[in-house]
Design an enzyme around this catalytic site. Sequence first.
Site, PDB file in Angstrom:
ATOM      1  N   LEU A   1       0.866  -1.177   0.000  1.00 17.19           N
ATOM      2  CA  LEU A   1       0.000   0.000   0.000  1.00 17.19           C
ATOM      3  C   LEU A   1       0.901   1.225   0.000  1.00 17.19           C
ATOM      4  CD1 LEU A   1      -2.855  -0.908   2.521  1.00 17.19           C
ATOM      5  CD2 LEU A   1      -3.072  -0.590   0.051  1.00 17.19           C
ATOM      6  N   ASP A   2       0.540   2.246  -0.760  1.00 16.49           N
ATOM      7  CA  ASP A   2       1.351   3.458  -0.852  1.00 16.49           C
ATOM      8  C   ASP A   2       1.457   4.152   0.498  1.00 16.49           C
ATOM      9  OD1 ASP A   2       1.551   2.971  -3.562  1.00 16.49           O
ATOM     10  OD2 ASP A   2      -0.216   4.194  -4.026  1.00 16.49           O
TER      11      ASP A   2
END
Length: 359
Positions: free
Chosen positions: A112-113
């Site tokens: 996930l960023d």
Amino acid sequence: MGDMSNETPEGDRIAKVLSRVGVASRREAERMIAEGRVKVNGKVIESPALNVTDKDRVMIDDAPMAAAEPARLWLYHKPSGLVTTERDEKDRPTVFSALPEDMPRVMSIGRLDLNSEGLLLLTNDGELKRRLELPSTGWLRRYRVRVKGEASKLDLDRLRAGIDVEGVKYQPMQVQFDRQQGANAWLTISIREGKNREIRRAMEAIGAVVNRLIRVSYGPFQIGNLKAGEVEEIKRRVLRDQLGLDGDMQPLEEPKKKPVRTRRNEDAHPKGRIAGGRTVGGKSAAKSGSKPAGGKTFSSKPTDGRPAGGKTFGSKPTDGRPAGGKTFGSKAPGRKPFGSRDDAGPAKGPRKFTPKKPR
């Protein structure tokens, strides 16, 4: 000429073994080998093209490699502001540094960023990580997405049809409008590939700016009521069922493809029979005495109307009743059930006395 053997070497590739015990992913294990940090039987290896077995002594950074543990899986609610890497070159806080201290060494399944939040799967098993990240697994990832602007002004059908962004092809997305909240719109977007920054880049291509991105599910696993920063381990039984693991929590082999049905080889099995005398999917060519060994009949009836043993399943014997004299769902001839009528009409009751009239 030397001995040319086509036999497959015993054991597994060293990178796969390191990944299996949770030391690192296969790619990271190959990097560790290239750096000279791995020894096998006291000798530093330089290439991952080596198979090892349980008899080999493997050491990492001069420490014995730990034994493999059963595969485990955790759900983690990643907060915004953490990077999904073990070490960050910019010294930003990482997911792994924020985990509880009693957690074993784990790896993330996908990423996930930095500014994305929500469900992140963690595992101690590198082979399981690789398996679940393969495109062939095709698990659906569902996100709640908040974008700036009005949804009615966005061409969401471009996302549903699949979109090209700077030479990168994104597969069709499932896009649903949820609600408009002031200057922002909430959408639910589902994807299967999960390429790097896929949703953000696709939204930018249609003129939308994502200001919040929350992953709410990954395949069969959902974030539910898990609060930001919390971790929850999946029960072993659920893990086995959902991921196709055996009783020892090891990945099962890929399912074998079903054989393609072809026309029966009449020369190999004359008269529609296979070895052993059984008839499959049809009747035996012989009329009488056409019972296979053991007296059982498959998909055919013997000439007397009963299979061996005198019991009738779904059919009536010639005498109208099965062995034992009991009738199930039918009438036995010559006997009148209580309260029934015979062929001559209603059953006769007691005679009524009628006095004669005087002459």
